[in-house]
Design a protein around this motif. Structure first.
Motif, PDB file in Angstrom:
ATOM      1  N   LEU A 191       1.210  -1.354  -0.007  1.00 18.06           N
ATOM      2  CA  LEU A 191       0.064   0.100   0.176  1.00 18.06           C
ATOM      3  C   LEU A 191       1.244   1.087   0.483  1.00 18.06           C
ATOM      4  N   PRO A 192       0.436   2.306  -0.699  1.00 14.99           N
ATOM      5  CA  PRO A 192       1.288   3.637  -0.817  1.00 14.99           C
ATOM      6  C   PRO A 192       1.402   4.108   0.411  1.00 14.99           C
ATOM      7  N   GLY A 193       2.020   4.589   1.152  1.00 13.83           N
ATOM      8  CA  GLY A 193       2.248   5.094   2.559  1.00 13.83           C
ATOM      9  C   GLY A 193       3.069   4.240   3.466  1.00 13.83           C
ATOM     10  N   ILE A 194       2.719   2.544   3.506  1.00  9.44           N
ATOM     11  CA  ILE A 194       3.170   1.946   4.123  1.00  9.44           C
ATOM     12  C   ILE A 194       4.060   1.210   4.542  1.00  9.44           C
ATOM     13  N   TYR A 195       4.832   1.686   5.334  1.00  6.95           N
ATOM     14  CA  TYR A 195       6.741   1.096   5.852  1.00  6.95           C
ATOM     15  C   TYR A 195       6.356  -0.578   6.627  1.00  6.95           C
ATOM     16  N   VAL A 196       6.961  -1.316   6.383  1.00  2.39           N
ATOM     17  CA  VAL A 196       6.695  -2.350   6.738  1.00  2.39           C
ATOM     18  C   VAL A 196       8.762  -2.549   7.021  1.00  2.39           C
ATOM     19  N   PRO A 197       8.756  -2.411   7.891  1.00  2.00           N
ATOM     20  CA  PRO A 197      10.229  -2.698   8.053  1.00  2.00           C
ATOM     21  C   PRO A 197      10.909  -4.359   8.414  1.00  2.00           C
ATOM     22  N   MET A 214      18.300  -2.473   1.595  1.00  2.04           N
ATOM     23  CA  MET A 214      18.487  -3.528   0.750  1.00  2.04           C
ATOM     24  C   MET A 214      16.593  -4.241   0.727  1.00  2.04           C
ATOM     25  N   PRO A 215      15.652  -3.474   0.035  1.00  7.07           N
ATOM     26  CA  PRO A 215      14.366  -4.555   0.375  1.00  7.07           C
ATOM     27  C   PRO A 215      14.387  -5.008  -0.189  1.00  7.07           C
ATOM     28  N   ASN A 216      12.926  -5.949  -0.043  1.00 10.05           N
ATOM     29  CA  ASN A 216      13.189  -7.623  -0.712  1.00 10.05           C
ATOM     30  C   ASN A 216      12.304  -7.000  -1.695  1.00 10.05           C
ATOM     31  N   THR A 221      10.667   0.580  -3.750  1.00 17.90           N
ATOM     32  CA  THR A 221      11.913   0.417  -2.733  1.00 17.90           C
ATOM     33  C   THR A 221      11.948   2.041  -1.965  1.00 17.90           C
ATOM     34  N   LYS A 222      10.933   2.701  -2.360  1.00 17.57           N
ATOM     35  CA  LYS A 222      10.541   4.192  -1.468  1.00 17.57           C
ATOM     36  C   LYS A 222       9.087   3.785  -1.048  1.00 17.57           C
ATOM     37  N   ILE A 223       8.913   4.862  -0.396  1.00 18.25           N
ATOM     38  CA  ILE A 223       7.580   4.622   0.219  1.00 18.25           C
ATOM     39  C   ILE A 223       7.543   5.921   0.029  1.00 18.25           C
ATOM     40  N   ARG A 224       6.622   6.249  -0.255  1.00 20.31           N
ATOM     41  CA  ARG A 224       6.115   8.328  -0.379  1.00 20.31           C
ATOM     42  C   ARG A 224       4.941   8.863   0.636  1.00 20.31           C
ATOM     43  N   ARG A 225       5.265   9.503   1.218  1.00 21.58           N
ATOM     44  CA  ARG A 225       4.648  10.109   2.482  1.00 21.58           C
ATOM     45  C   ARG A 225       3.334  10.237   1.759  1.00 21.58           C
ATOM     46  N   GLN A 226       1.833  10.307   2.908  1.00 25.33           N
ATOM     47  CA  GLN A 226       0.485   9.988   2.010  1.00 25.33           C
ATOM     48  C   GLN A 226      -0.060  11.395   2.480  1.00 25.33           C
ATOM     49  N   TRP A 227      -0.612  12.722   1.935  1.00 24.25           N
ATOM     50  CA  TRP A 227      -1.067  13.854   2.267  1.00 24.25           C
ATOM     51  C   TRP A 227      -2.731  13.885   2.270  1.00 24.25           C
ATOM     52  N   LEU A 538      12.213   6.780   2.915  1.00 28.74           N
ATOM     53  CA  LEU A 538      11.230   7.617   2.802  1.00 28.74           C
ATOM     54  C   LEU A 538      10.859   7.983   2.060  1.00 28.74           C
ATOM     55  N   ASP A 539       9.972   8.867   1.262  1.00 30.42           N
ATOM     56  CA  ASP A 539      10.243   9.378   0.722  1.00 30.42           C
ATOM     57  C   ASP A 539       8.996  10.938   1.244  1.00 30.42           C
ATOM     58  N   MET A 540       8.968  12.478   1.005  1.00 28.41           N
ATOM     59  CA  MET A 540       8.673  13.412   1.270  1.00 28.41           C
ATOM     60  C   MET A 540       7.793  13.851   0.308  1.00 28.41           C
ATOM     61  N   GLY A 541       8.087  13.552  -0.643  1.00 33.61           N
ATOM     62  CA  GLY A 541       7.978  14.964  -1.409  1.00 33.61           C
ATOM     63  C   GLY A 541       8.990  15.762  -1.698  1.00 33.61           C
ATOM     64  N   VAL A 542       9.801  16.528  -0.667  1.00 32.79           N
ATOM     65  CA  VAL A 542      11.242  17.553  -0.741  1.00 32.79           C
ATOM     66  C   VAL A 542      12.089  16.915  -1.722  1.00 32.79           C
ATOM     67  N   LYS A 543      12.079  17.548  -2.900  1.00 33.82           N
ATOM     68  CA  LYS A 543      13.891  16.555  -3.530  1.00 33.82           C
ATOM     69  C   LYS A 543      14.691  16.646  -2.874  1.00 33.82           C
ATOM     70  N   LYS A 544      15.771  16.187  -2.962  1.00 37.34           N
ATOM     71  CA  LYS A 544      16.877  16.787  -1.920  1.00 37.34           C
ATOM     72  C   LYS A 544      17.633  17.969  -2.289  1.00 37.34           C
ATOM     73  N   GLU A 545      18.388  17.749  -3.179  1.00 36.54           N
ATOM     74  CA  GLU A 545      18.567  18.489  -4.277  1.00 36.54           C
ATOM     75  C   GLU A 545      17.903  20.238  -3.123  1.00 36.54           C
ATOM     76  N   TYR A 546      17.146  20.492  -3.174  1.00 32.79           N
ATOM     77  CA  TYR A 546      16.322  21.746  -2.788  1.00 32.79           C
ATOM     78  C   TYR A 546      16.223  21.302  -1.439  1.00 32.79           C
ATOM     79  N   PHE A 547      16.872  20.110  -0.259  1.00 32.08           N
ATOM     80  CA  PHE A 547      17.451  20.301   0.970  1.00 32.08           C
ATOM     81  C   PHE A 547      18.577  20.833   1.085  1.00 32.08           C
TER      82      PHE A 547
END
Length: 573
Positions: A191-197, A214-216, A221-227, A538-547
């Motif tokens: 599911l989008p926004g669900i992280y199972v460590p 290393m993801p299964n 590979t990335k979990i995108r924040r839901q809003w 995790l992916d907050m939607g903010v680009k690393k380049e922006y940080f």
């Protein structure tokens, strides 16, 4: 099982209005846990929102659990009674789903205490087919779940109104097919926004730095924040009314997210973009408030709402006193301040965060001394006598002149209050700065704790003779413990576990030393821009380049303007 404990829980229920109790057997029971005491948890609006979402379904029922107060905790332990729910006084271990709302790092140890009291297996890896699935959501789960990864099966990343329903839909379907525990977790991980460590392996290099995540093959590979894109679809207000809360307000959320781009503020990035509820929807929530009940308006900066004056007038005309969670000195209005004063608010709180223009530019605070004086003028005009300032020490590039600027600011504001016959109290609430994940400062070290302790002592000693001035200081030890937990990796999760077994959070640093795990590695180390972070799954939607760009802007003491329509700078929109 202790009758006395059950009676205490029933007495709490008798003083509430708005809770739900459903017959056993018809709905899947969800243990909704707040890892702090009742009065703190019931003051958390997010806790109310998720409670309502779970109970508005036909197939699930939320029951609440809180960290017992010390006397009640002793009763649980002495009677060997498992932690019981408020609604039905059922043991925690009987609930198939256990969800924690996690807002503060120092509550991590309470999570383990509650699971232990509830007779629930602490380690996710040791839970079997009959054990509950443990879930965590909230700000801490969203920005760095790894310090809790040993204990939590599933993390909800982002805002919960929609994702909790997707989670429950998938869980019910999977359980209906009698899938194994692992397969249920795998379905949830899709599911989008669900992280199972458990489906992600972390490896480290010889220096202790994270080398790879290393993801299964079966999970993202990335979990995108839901809003929530449209807040008006999800009213946010107090569901259960209780007088035993921190402030005894009826809470109403006016907005979510912040576009001010303060570079120290994790919430400003993890809950971006800024969204305002419509005035009409807020009015509808106001109309449902019991007569004369005090309304607490919630939002990252309530004064930023474009119709704040109209809202204040409406609340006033509805005969409700009001309070606000926060406002900004550069957007506060006289109407807002007048309504707060008329409601009996005796203190206005301002957050310059720093005394010097240099540091305010570095953190992109955007508050000037003129804004502070104007806000104090508004307060004095409304009859407010007391003012509070939020200040941080240990900010990037801070030197002695910046500490002197805090003292000068306090002296000058105190004199200004005296000159304008505001003889109440000026309070400085001072906290050490903690660089948080998903901010431009995430790569920076904390300032040395000994130095910060000396700075705090110097400020307090210098200002202690000032009449009607109060200095409140957060414990440096707690701030630096918060720093370890906020920026920690999976190794810290193991340390939390062992500290719990040895007595709790105060044992963490001792346990770390026992394992030759240097706290300086987490607190005082400048991290490389290309270093893999524990939260990089995790992916907050903010680009690393922006940080990176914002970090460079901070070094140059340049300001970043607030969010605006059709902006494409950070990547969220």
């Amino acid at each position: 099982m202790s009758w006395k404990i059950k009676q205490q829980l029933q007495n709490i229920l008798e003083q509430e209005d708005g809770y739900s109790v459903f017959p056993a057997g018809f709905r899947t029971r969800f243990a909704l846990c707040y890892p702090n005491q009742y009065n703190v948890g019931m003051s958390n609006l997010g806790f109310h929102i998720i409670y309502e979402q779970i109970n508005s379904r036909m197939d699930s029922a939320a029951e609440r659990f809180f960290m017992p107060e010390p006397d009640l905790k002793k009763q649980y332990e002495n009677s060997n009674t498992p932690l019981l729910s408020l609604e039905s006084q059922k043991p925690l271990y009987e609930f198939p789903l256990i969800g924690f709302a996690v807002s503060f790092e120092l509550d991590y140890f309470n999570i383990l205490s509650m699971l232990s009291l509830g007779k629930v297996e602490l380690l996710a890896s040791k839970r079997d087919e009959n054990d509950p699935i443990v879930v965590a959501g909230g700000p801490c789960a969203t920005f760095n779940p790894e310090p809790l990864s040993l204990f939590v099966d599933v993390f909800i990343i982002g805002e919960g109104e929609e994702i909790i329903n997707n989670f429950l839909d998938t869980y019910m379907l999977a359980r209906g097919k009698n899938l194994s525990r692992r397969d249920v977790l795998l379905k949830l991980a899709e599911l989008p926004g669900i992280y199972v460590p458990c489906f992600y392996t972390h490896t480290y290099d010889d220096s202790g730095k994270l080398a790879a995540i290393m993801p299964n093959a079966e999970v993202p590979t990335k979990i995108r924040r839901q809003w929530i894109k449209d807040l008006d679809k999800y009213p946010a207000h107090t569901i259960i009314k209780s007088n035993q809360t921190e402030f005894s307000f009826y809470l109403i959320e006016t907005a979510r997210g912040c576009g001010r781009h303060c570079r120290f503020c994790m919430a400003g990035y993890c809950f971006r973009k800024p969204r305002n509820r419509s005035l009409e929807k807020i009015k509808q929530m106001v109309d449902a408030v019991p007569d004369r009940q005090k309304i607490g308006l919630m939002g990252p900066a309530v004064s930023d709402h474009p119709q704040i004056d109209e809202l204040c007038q409406y609340i006033h005309d509805s005969n409700h006193p009001m309070s606000v969670a926060s406002f900004r000195a550069d957007s506060v209005t006289q109407t807002l301040v007048n309504n707060l004063a008329d409601s009996g608010q005796k203190t206005l709180t301002l957050a310059p965060e720093a005394g010097s223009v240099k540091l305010r530019n570095i953190i992109n605070k955007g508050i000037s001394d003129e804004n502070l004086y104007t806000s104090i003028d508004m307060g004095i005009q409304a009859g407010v006598k007391n003012f509070r300032l939020y200040i941080m020490v240990g900010l990037p590039e801070e030197d002695d002149s910046d500490i002197e600027a805090i003292i000068s600011m306090a002296h000058n504001l105190r004199k200004y209050m005296n000159d304008h016959k505001a003889h109440g109290k000026l309070t400085l609430s001072i906290n050490p700065f903690v660089p948080k994940p998903f901010t431009p400062f995430q790569w920076l070290p904390m300032a040395d704790m000994k130095k910060i302790s000396a700075v705090l002592k110097y400020i307090k000693n210098t200002l202690k003779k000032e009449k009607n001035m109060e200095i409140l200081i957060e414990s440096p030890k707690e701030s630096y413990l918060q720093g370890i937990l906020a920026r920690g990796d999976r190794k810290i999760s193991q340390m939390i576990y062992e500290a719990h077994l040895e007595g709790g959070g105060k044992k963490l640093q001792r346990v770390m030393k026992k394992h030759d795990l240097n706290e300086d590695f987490y607190l005082y180390r400048q991290r490389d821009i290309d270093e893999l972070m524990p939260w990089d799954t995790l992916d907050m939607g903010v680009k690393k380049e922006y940080f990176i760009q914002e970090l460079e802007m901070a070094k140059q003491q340049k300001n970043t303007i607030t969010c605006f329509d059709n902006c494409k700078r950070c990547g969220v929109c």
